[in-house]
Design a protein around this motif. Structure first.
Motif, PDB file in Angstrom:
ATOM      1  N   ASP A 104      12.909   9.638  -8.345  1.00  0.00           N
ATOM      2  CA  ASP A 104      14.161   9.722  -9.004  1.00  0.00           C
ATOM      3  C   ASP A 104      14.889   8.145  -8.840  1.00  0.00           C
ATOM      4  N   GLY A 105      13.972   7.196  -8.593  1.00  0.00           N
ATOM      5  CA  GLY A 105      14.572   5.703  -8.360  1.00  0.00           C
ATOM      6  C   GLY A 105      15.190   5.347  -7.132  1.00  0.00           C
ATOM      7  N   ARG A 106      15.106   6.226  -6.042  1.00  0.00           N
ATOM      8  CA  ARG A 106      15.735   5.875  -4.823  1.00  0.00           C
ATOM      9  C   ARG A 106      14.989   4.972  -3.966  1.00  0.00           C
ATOM     10  N   SER A 107      15.448   3.942  -3.157  1.00  0.00           N
ATOM     11  CA  SER A 107      14.777   3.194  -2.351  1.00  0.00           C
ATOM     12  C   SER A 107      14.777   3.683  -0.953  1.00  0.00           C
ATOM     13  N   TYR A 108      13.817   3.651  -0.246  1.00  0.00           N
ATOM     14  CA  TYR A 108      13.796   3.944   1.325  1.00  0.00           C
ATOM     15  C   TYR A 108      12.992   2.932   2.020  1.00  0.00           C
ATOM     16  N   ILE A 109      13.720   2.445   3.266  1.00  0.00           N
ATOM     17  CA  ILE A 109      13.026   1.768   3.930  1.00  0.00           C
ATOM     18  C   ILE A 109      11.991   2.568   4.794  1.00  0.00           C
ATOM     19  N   ASP A 110      10.782   1.956   5.215  1.00  0.00           N
ATOM     20  CA  ASP A 110       9.687   2.778   5.751  1.00  0.00           C
ATOM     21  C   ASP A 110       9.344   2.194   7.252  1.00  0.00           C
ATOM     22  N   PHE A 111       9.841   3.305   8.158  1.00  0.00           N
ATOM     23  CA  PHE A 111       9.706   3.046   9.480  1.00  0.00           C
ATOM     24  C   PHE A 111       8.445   3.944   9.778  1.00  0.00           C
ATOM     25  N   LEU A 112       7.744   4.440   9.090  1.00  0.00           N
ATOM     26  CA  LEU A 112       6.771   5.592   9.278  1.00  0.00           C
ATOM     27  C   LEU A 112       5.390   4.955   9.219  1.00  0.00           C
ATOM     28  N   ALA A 113       5.239   4.038   7.891  1.00  0.00           N
ATOM     29  CA  ALA A 113       4.152   3.245   7.663  1.00  0.00           C
ATOM     30  C   ALA A 113       2.661   3.897   7.792  1.00  0.00           C
ATOM     31  N   GLY A 114       2.812   5.147   7.142  1.00  0.00           N
ATOM     32  CA  GLY A 114       1.425   5.786   7.196  1.00  0.00           C
ATOM     33  C   GLY A 114       0.982   6.289   8.715  1.00  0.00           C
ATOM     34  N   ALA A 115       1.884   6.319   9.280  1.00  0.00           N
ATOM     35  CA  ALA A 115       1.759   6.928  10.899  1.00  0.00           C
ATOM     36  C   ALA A 115       0.875   5.758  11.620  1.00  0.00           C
ATOM     37  N   GLY A 116       1.299   4.487  11.191  1.00  0.00           N
ATOM     38  CA  GLY A 116       0.674   3.303  11.902  1.00  0.00           C
ATOM     39  C   GLY A 116      -0.651   2.739  11.020  1.00  0.00           C
ATOM     40  N   THR A 117      -0.751   3.211   9.697  1.00  0.00           N
ATOM     41  CA  THR A 117      -1.883   2.747   8.873  1.00  0.00           C
ATOM     42  C   THR A 117      -1.363   1.657   8.177  1.00  0.00           C
ATOM     43  N   LEU A 118      -0.288   1.264   7.885  1.00  0.00           N
ATOM     44  CA  LEU A 118       0.111   0.165   6.992  1.00  0.00           C
ATOM     45  C   LEU A 118       0.807  -0.952   7.806  1.00  0.00           C
ATOM     46  N   ASN A 119       0.073  -1.331   8.638  1.00  0.00           N
ATOM     47  CA  ASN A 119       0.665  -2.524   9.619  1.00  0.00           C
ATOM     48  C   ASN A 119       0.791  -3.689   8.635  1.00  0.00           C
ATOM     49  N   TYR A 120       0.262  -3.960   7.620  1.00  0.00           N
ATOM     50  CA  TYR A 120       0.414  -4.989   6.694  1.00  0.00           C
ATOM     51  C   TYR A 120       1.332  -4.638   5.486  1.00  0.00           C
ATOM     52  N   GLY A 121       2.019  -3.509   5.426  1.00  0.00           N
ATOM     53  CA  GLY A 121       2.717  -3.050   4.606  1.00  0.00           C
ATOM     54  C   GLY A 121       1.930  -2.387   3.133  1.00  0.00           C
ATOM     55  N   HIS A 122       2.892  -1.764   2.437  1.00  0.00           N
ATOM     56  CA  HIS A 122       2.267  -1.366   1.400  1.00  0.00           C
ATOM     57  C   HIS A 122       1.816  -2.213   0.119  1.00  0.00           C
ATOM     58  N   ASN A 123       0.837  -2.097  -0.431  1.00  0.00           N
ATOM     59  CA  ASN A 123       0.216  -2.898  -1.570  1.00  0.00           C
ATOM     60  C   ASN A 123       0.415  -4.449  -1.510  1.00  0.00           C
ATOM     61  N   ASN A 124      -0.155  -4.847  -0.166  1.00  0.00           N
ATOM     62  CA  ASN A 124       0.159  -6.217   0.288  1.00  0.00           C
ATOM     63  C   ASN A 124      -0.584  -7.205  -0.672  1.00  0.00           C
ATOM     64  N   ASP A 125       0.014  -8.033  -1.287  1.00  0.00           N
ATOM     65  CA  ASP A 125      -0.593  -8.836  -2.438  1.00  0.00           C
ATOM     66  C   ASP A 125      -1.809  -9.836  -2.068  1.00  0.00           C
ATOM     67  N   LEU A 126      -1.590  -9.984  -0.620  1.00  0.00           N
ATOM     68  CA  LEU A 126      -2.970 -10.983  -0.069  1.00  0.00           C
ATOM     69  C   LEU A 126      -4.112 -10.038  -0.259  1.00  0.00           C
ATOM     70  N   LEU A 127      -3.907  -8.883  -0.028  1.00  0.00           N
ATOM     71  CA  LEU A 127      -5.359  -7.823   0.123  1.00  0.00           C
ATOM     72  C   LEU A 127      -5.497  -7.122  -1.510  1.00  0.00           C
ATOM     73  N   LYS A 128      -4.541  -7.042  -2.018  1.00  0.00           N
ATOM     74  CA  LYS A 128      -4.661  -6.156  -3.423  1.00  0.00           C
ATOM     75  C   LYS A 128      -5.488  -7.122  -4.382  1.00  0.00           C
ATOM     76  N   GLN A 129      -5.118  -8.454  -4.523  1.00  0.00           N
ATOM     77  CA  GLN A 129      -6.016  -9.132  -5.706  1.00  0.00           C
ATOM     78  C   GLN A 129      -7.527  -9.111  -5.323  1.00  0.00           C
ATOM     79  N   PRO A 130      -8.172  -9.513  -4.012  1.00  0.00           N
ATOM     80  CA  PRO A 130      -9.227  -9.591  -3.803  1.00  0.00           C
ATOM     81  C   PRO A 130      -9.991  -7.921  -3.991  1.00  0.00           C
ATOM     82  N   LEU A 131      -9.096  -6.952  -3.577  1.00  0.00           N
ATOM     83  CA  LEU A 131      -9.626  -5.545  -3.961  1.00  0.00           C
ATOM     84  C   LEU A 131      -9.966  -5.202  -5.472  1.00  0.00           C
ATOM     85  N   LEU A 132      -8.927  -5.782  -6.146  1.00  0.00           N
ATOM     86  CA  LEU A 132      -9.146  -5.566  -7.661  1.00  0.00           C
ATOM     87  C   LEU A 132     -10.152  -6.410  -8.254  1.00  0.00           C
ATOM     88  N   ASP A 133     -10.361  -7.664  -7.462  1.00  0.00           N
ATOM     89  CA  ASP A 133     -11.379  -8.593  -8.029  1.00  0.00           C
ATOM     90  C   ASP A 133     -12.705  -7.881  -7.912  1.00  0.00           C
TER      91      ASP A 133
END
Length: 424
Positions: free
Chosen positions: A34-63
């Motif tokens: 519905d377009g609402r933004s939430y700050i994430d203090f859950l981070a996948g129960a500690g799975t997303l230490n480097y955040g969601h969709n980290n650009d430094l990691l995303k492009q090498p994965l796409l490549d």
């Protein structure tokens, strides 16, 4: 949300606390449909230490995907696996003078724990394992046996044996330093105690699901000494506390101990992809080929992002210093909340793995509900779900961190003020 309620099992939990449909995410922000933004203090129960969709990691994965890189390869040699192992050895193990064999297990943390328990028993030819009160290690049967939470354990519906449970640090009589370890030493030394010397001891340095209790460095050192005294293997479950969550890559580094076995998962992939490993002292690598296997032992997409995460964040101490600075903000703000409301609350945890113990699970749950209503996703932990638990991405901008903490402090104020009004 009818499709979820009609079709998905009622075992779901997080969706009950965060009843909305999420569509996109970036770093420390979740976006709902519905377009609402939430700050994430859950981070996948500690799975997303480097955040969601980290650009430094995303492009090498796409490549890698675009180049038709190997996606699934059982335990065969692949370039992606080679790159991860080289980076892990060079960036993580060698600078820390660590010598481990890396076993790629099934894709989740509980798989890594199962491997640790099995190889400890195989190596020592003993069946017993020592674990600790409020420890959490997974939901498969071996991992569940060493888990303390009654709600988790009852799901097994079978006997969960061969485990001796000992009080964790700061459990029970706080005036008696090392109470649990003294008790374990006494029982193992006494031929009349009925407790056999186990194959190993499994412990977390910070009990994430168990209420954010952080063991003292001296307690961890004493635990290691006790393992050496009684010829037990020391297994450190670093699945949630590792990969920088407490400030150093491994959470046990400040204690100067050398575990025999280490389990890693959650943020190891760097991108939220399923990935787990068990690190074994070389002399413990006693498996026959395929004696412990699995179709998804090793995730080639995760190898790519995990390698890049190591190269981008752990080549030097810059990222660790950033974690330290944000951890200081967390500690200051959380201490301020505890001092402000003074309602039998306590600061818990270490580094960026922090929580506030409240008087009850009801209060903690209401605080998290109020926070979510105002744009912050945060969860509870502990025996009674009484701890408000913060696991924000380590890469969270300070602006988002402070905004999230403002929302959380206001939630404490709203709930505790309401409680005080009802009580009067």
């Amino acid at each position: 949300m009818n499709i979820f309620e009609q079709v998905e099992s009622q075992v779901r939990s997080y969706s009950r606390s965060f009843p909305t449909v999420f569509s996109t995410a970036k770093n420390a922000r979740l976006q709902s449909r519905d377009g609402r933004s939430y700050i994430d203090f859950l981070a996948g129960a500690g799975t997303l230490n480097y955040g969601h969709n980290n650009d430094l990691l995303k492009q090498p994965l796409l490549d890698y995907i675009q180049a038709d890189g190997i996606t699934h390869g059982l335990d065969m040699y692949t370039e992606a696996k080679e790159g991860f192992l080289q980076a892990f050895q060079k960036i993580i193990m060698k600078p820390r003078d660590m010598n481990y064999k890396v076993q790629f297990t099934g894709p989740t943390g509980t798989n890594a724990v199962e491997v640790a328990l099995k190889i400890a028993r195989k190596a020592k030819e003993r069946t017993g394992i020592v674990s600790f009160t409020n420890g959490y290690h997974g939901c498969t049967l071996g991992s569940q046996a060493v888990t303390g939470n009654k709600g988790q354990r009852k799901g097994a519906v079978v006997s969960l044996g061969d485990v001796t449970r000992i009080p964790y640090d700061d459990y029970g009589d706080e005036d008696d330093d090392f109470m649990g370890l003294k008790l374990l030493d006494q029982m193992l030394s006494d031929p009349g105690s009925g407790v056999e010397v186990p194959a190993g001891v499994i412990a977390e340095t910070v009990q994430g699901e168990g209420g954010m209790t952080a063991a003292r460095m001296s307690w961890l050192q004493q635990l290691e000494s006790l393992c050496r005294k009684h010829d037990m293997l020391l297994i450190i479950d670093d699945i949630q506390a590792g990969c920088g969550r407490t400030g150093t890559f491994f959470s046990f580094e400040p204690a100067g101990i050398k575990p025999d076995i280490v389990t890693l998962s959650k943020s190891l992939s760097g991108y939220g992809l399923p990935f787990a490993v068990t690190l074994l002292r070389p002399d413990l690598d006693l498996w026959d080929p395929a004696e412990h296997n699995g179709t998804f032992r090793g995730n080639n997409l995760a190898f790519v992002t995990a390698r890049v995460a190591l190269e981008e964040y752990w080549q030097d101490d810059k990222f660790a210093q950033q974690i330290k600075q944000k951890a200081e903000i967390l500690e200051k703000r959380f201490s301020g909340i505890v001092d402000r409301f003074d309602a039998d609350m306590k600061l818990k945890g270490r580094g960026m793995m922090r929580g506030i113990a409240t008087p009850s699970g009801e209060i903690a749950g209401q605080i998290c509900k109020e926070a979510f209503a105002n744009g912050l996703a945060v969860e509870t932990s502990g025996s009674w779900s009484e701890v408000v638990k913060c696991l924000c991405p380590l890469t969270i901008p300070e602006e988002d961190l402070n905004e999230g903490l403002d929302i959380l402090e206001n939630a404490f104020a709203s709930v505790l003020s309401e409680k005080e009004a009802k009580a009067s």
